[in-house]
Scaffold this motif. Structure first.
Motif, mmCIF file in Angstrom:
data_model
loop_
_atom_site.group_PDB
_atom_site.id
_atom_site.type_symbol
_atom_site.label_atom_id
_atom_site.label_comp_id
_atom_site.label_asym_id
_atom_site.label_seq_id
_atom_site.Cartn_x
_atom_site.Cartn_y
_atom_site.Cartn_z
ATOM 1 N N ASN A 326 0.823 -1.200 0.000
ATOM 2 C CA ASN A 326 0.000 0.000 0.000
ATOM 3 C C ASN A 326 0.863 1.259 0.000
ATOM 4 N N TYR A 327 1.992 1.213 0.694
ATOM 5 C CA TYR A 327 2.883 2.378 0.709
ATOM 6 C C TYR A 327 3.484 2.622 -0.678
ATOM 7 N N THR A 328 3.691 1.539 -1.446
ATOM 8 C CA THR A 328 4.260 1.732 -2.784
ATOM 9 C C THR A 328 3.287 2.435 -3.723
ATOM 10 N N HIS A 329 1.991 2.361 -3.426
ATOM 11 C CA HIS A 329 0.997 3.144 -4.175
ATOM 12 C C HIS A 329 0.846 4.490 -3.477
ATOM 13 N N HIS A 330 1.937 5.225 -3.447
ATOM 14 C CA HIS A 330 2.002 6.419 -2.602
ATOM 15 C C HIS A 330 1.304 7.641 -3.187
ATOM 16 N N ASP A 331 1.061 7.635 -4.517
ATOM 17 C CA ASP A 331 0.409 8.788 -5.158
ATOM 18 C C ASP A 331 1.090 10.094 -4.773
ATOM 19 N N PHE A 332 2.413 10.022 -4.597
ATOM 20 C CA PHE A 332 3.243 11.183 -4.263
ATOM 21 C C PHE A 332 2.879 11.813 -2.921
ATOM 22 N N LYS A 333 2.285 11.012 -2.034
ATOM 23 C CA LYS A 333 1.975 11.491 -0.695
ATOM 24 C C LYS A 333 3.194 11.275 0.201
ATOM 25 N N ALA A 334 3.601 12.336 0.865
ATOM 26 C CA ALA A 334 4.848 12.312 1.629
ATOM 27 C C ALA A 334 4.832 11.279 2.754
ATOM 28 N N ASP A 335 3.677 11.074 3.387
ATOM 29 C CA ASP A 335 3.645 10.140 4.512
ATOM 30 C C ASP A 335 3.874 8.701 4.049
ATOM 31 N N LYS A 336 3.324 8.349 2.874
ATOM 32 C CA LYS A 336 3.541 6.995 2.354
ATOM 33 C C LYS A 336 4.975 6.815 1.868
ATOM 34 N N GLN A 337 5.529 7.828 1.265
ATOM 35 C CA GLN A 337 6.914 7.741 0.824
ATOM 36 C C GLN A 337 7.849 7.590 2.022
ATOM 37 N N ALA A 338 7.543 8.326 3.082
ATOM 38 C CA ALA A 338 8.351 8.219 4.306
ATOM 39 C C ALA A 338 8.234 6.824 4.918
ATOM 40 N N ALA A 339 7.030 6.230 4.846
ATOM 41 C CA ALA A 339 6.836 4.880 5.377
ATOM 42 C C ALA A 339 7.621 3.859 4.556
ATOM 43 N N MET A 340 7.619 4.028 3.233
ATOM 44 C CA MET A 340 8.431 3.153 2.381
ATOM 45 C C MET A 340 9.890 3.190 2.817
ATOM 46 N N ALA A 341 10.417 4.397 2.963
ATOM 47 C CA ALA A 341 11.821 4.564 3.317
ATOM 48 C C ALA A 341 12.121 3.968 4.690
ATOM 49 N N LYS A 342 11.180 4.084 5.599
ATOM 50 C CA LYS A 342 11.372 3.553 6.947
ATOM 51 C C LYS A 342 11.439 2.027 6.926
ATOM 52 N N VAL A 343 10.557 1.407 6.162
ATOM 53 C CA VAL A 343 10.586 -0.050 6.032
ATOM 54 C C VAL A 343 11.860 -0.491 5.313
ATOM 55 N N ASP A 344 12.241 0.248 4.269
ATOM 56 C CA ASP A 344 13.472 -0.086 3.542
ATOM 57 C C ASP A 344 14.679 -0.107 4.490
ATOM 58 N N GLN A 345 14.774 0.920 5.323
ATOM 59 C CA GLN A 345 15.898 0.992 6.261
ATOM 60 C C GLN A 345 15.835 -0.160 7.274
ATOM 61 N N HIS A 346 14.620 -0.504 7.682
ATOM 62 C CA HIS A 346 14.432 -1.620 8.614
ATOM 63 C C HIS A 346 14.927 -2.925 7.996
ATOM 64 N N ARG A 347 14.627 -3.126 6.727
ATOM 65 C CA ARG A 347 15.085 -4.339 6.043
ATOM 66 C C ARG A 347 16.600 -4.326 5.872
ATOM 67 N N ILE A 348 17.172 -3.165 5.606
ATOM 68 C CA ILE A 348 18.624 -3.066 5.487
ATOM 69 C C ILE A 348 19.282 -3.356 6.835
ATOM 70 N N ALA A 349 18.594 -3.023 7.915
ATOM 71 C CA ALA A 349 19.112 -3.365 9.238
ATOM 72 C C ALA A 349 19.201 -4.889 9.407
ATOM 73 N N HIS A 350 18.252 -5.627 8.822
ATOM 74 C CA HIS A 350 18.344 -7.086 8.808
ATOM 75 C C HIS A 350 19.626 -7.520 8.092
ATOM 76 N N LEU A 351 19.893 -6.886 6.955
ATOM 77 C CA LEU A 351 21.087 -7.219 6.190
ATOM 78 C C LEU A 351 22.345 -6.949 7.021
ATOM 79 N N ALA A 352 22.363 -5.820 7.724
ATOM 80 C CA ALA A 352 23.507 -5.494 8.572
ATOM 81 C C ALA A 352 23.698 -6.559 9.652
ATOM 82 N N TYR A 353 22.611 -7.028 10.226
ATOM 83 C CA TYR A 353 22.674 -8.106 11.218
ATOM 84 C C TYR A 353 23.325 -9.348 10.605
#
Length: 442
Positions: A326-353
């Motif tokens: 749902n966040y990827t269908h952001h329609d250029f809404k800043a809150d959804k884009q920010a949520a995408m980025a937050k999840v992305d960073q969370h997944r990268i934290a898995h990679l760091a682990y």
């Protein structure tokens, strides 16, 4: 259904009864696919044989895209700055290369039956045009992990370890283009890696093998002449089904081959895991990563894949309670884009682990990460149609690679990276899917 064949219309295949298909199957209860014609130890790696340290190839995938403005560095070369999404990788900056400009052409070819969501996972490791086979709506090709396994898979007890937090989703496909099942239950994965090798267990395993082989032989015998009675669509389904049967047979043969070899013990202090922690996605992903490290550390496998995120994932623990899709269908809404980025960073934290776990395992003069080549990527970008994709390569491949850079690949096929990965592991494979050769600059 009337068991007496009759013509439905000119050039139509005659209807078949399921009884006629499976007659002579010695009581084996294996069902055919639905066919139209049927309707009505310590942190030290195991010492390899010969003393040469093997190169491990790993592919990690997160589905549905990445918010690229927070991912992609603004400068290329070795002096690039880590972006907010990549910040968790700061301790391992010298071990990673960010690859921009790799084009995954076949994953973006329009297909009436397989949309972008299907192509994301199905094409990620195959680089196949799903509609490229004449007369067939959707047909995949072999994935790079399975191709690599044809060369080095028999050197280890587990040719390829395919893991996923979604038990129904795989990105690995056989030579016939059929899905290769994933392992998702930590208990079963651990048992597969460190199985009981006592005389009684071997006897039971041999009995299971013989029974399974008998069933598979019956299936192949009863379907031998079936394809001549089927239409094009049904023949395709049957071919895919038989490819799966052959894959099961291959796995069973490999397992039997290794049954008489000394069993590998889990590192000292290792405890068998419990069931999947379904309510704690972070714990689940990292548990699968722990098992992958164990498999590599004990040289049970040298090839592995992990699907650590899918489009339906929700992350309420980090303030993102909606599905990632749902966040990827952001329609250029800043809150959804920010949520995408937050999840992305969370997944990268898995990679760091994961990288931290690999670094902690000593292997000769180096560590386990030194002898790995890891690809982290996704089949979508900032939205479903963006062809600018996120790709990381991590590890030194035993010294063959020089990470620590942001490389602009200028539109070269993603498959070029896969060819380079296989070459790093000593495989004489020059071309894969739409590749133009091994990716240079790494």
């Amino acid at each position: 259904m009337n068991s007496r064949p009759h013509s439905l219309r000119p050039h139509s295949p005659r209807p078949l009864s399921r009884r006629s298909v499976l007659r002579g199957a010695a009581g084996a209860l294996i069902s055919l696919p639905f066919l139209e014609a049927l309707t009505s130890r310590s942190l030290v790696a195991a010492e390899p044989a010969g003393g040469t340290r093997p190169i491990r190839l790993l592919w990690l995938h997160s589905e549905s895209g990445i918010w690229m403005p927070q991912w992609k560095p603004t400068t290329t070369g070795t002096n690039f700055a880590l972006t907010p999404t990549l910040e968790p990788l700061a301790p391992y900056r010298s071990e990673i290369s960010v690859l921009s400009g790799l084009f995954h052409a076949n994953a973006f070819k329009r297909n009436a039956q397989a949309g972008r969501h299907v192509q994301d996972g199905m094409c990620h490791l195959t680089a196949t045009d799903l509609g490229g086979t004449p007369g067939v709506a959707v047909k995949n090709g072999i994935s790079v992990d399975q191709l690599a396994a044809e060369t080095i898979g028999e050197k280890t007890r587990v040719p390829v370890l395919n893991l996923s937090i979604d038990r129904n989703a795989t990105m690995s496909f056989s030579a016939g283009g059929t899905p290769v099942p994933v392992d998702w239950d930590p208990r079963e994965i651990f048992s597969r890696l460190f199985a009981d090798n006592s005389p009684d267990a071997k006897k039971l395993a041999e009995a299971r093998y013989l029974q399974q082989r008998s069933v598979l032989d019956d299936v192949m015998e009863t379907t031998r002449d079936l394809s001549t009675k089927l239409g094009t669509t049904d023949r395709q389904k049957l071919d895919e089904y038989l490819s799966t049967v052959r894959e099961v047979e291959r796995r069973a043969t490999v397992t039997r081959t290794w049954a008489d070899r000394p069993a590998v013990s889990a590192p000292e202090g290792t405890k068998p895991p419990g069931p999947p922690p379904d309510k704690d996605r972070t714990a689940y992903v990292r548990l699968l990563m722990d098992l992958m490290v164990l498999a590599l550390q004990t040289d049970q496998t040298r090839l592995a894949t992990l699907r650590l995120g899918f489009m339906g994932c929700m992350y309420p623990d980090i303030g993102c309670p909606d599905s990632y899709h749902n966040y990827t269908h952001h329609d250029f809404k800043a809150d959804k884009q920010a949520a995408m980025a937050k999840v992305d960073q969370h997944r990268i934290a898995h990679l760091a682990y994961f990288l931290g776990k690999l670094k902690a395992v000593k292997e000769g003069e180096h560590d386990l990460l030194h002898h790995c080549v890891i690809h982290y990527g996704t089949g979508m970008g900032a939205d479903h149609e963006t062809t600018d994709l996120a790709n990381l390569v991590i590890g030194r491949g035993g010294g063959a690679l020089k990470p620590g850079q942001h490389l602009d690949c200028k539109g070269k096929p993603l498959a070029d990276l896969y060819v380079r990965m296989m070459a790093t592991a000593g495989m004489p494979i020059k071309v894969f899917a739409d590749s133009s050769g091994a990716l240079s600059g790494l």
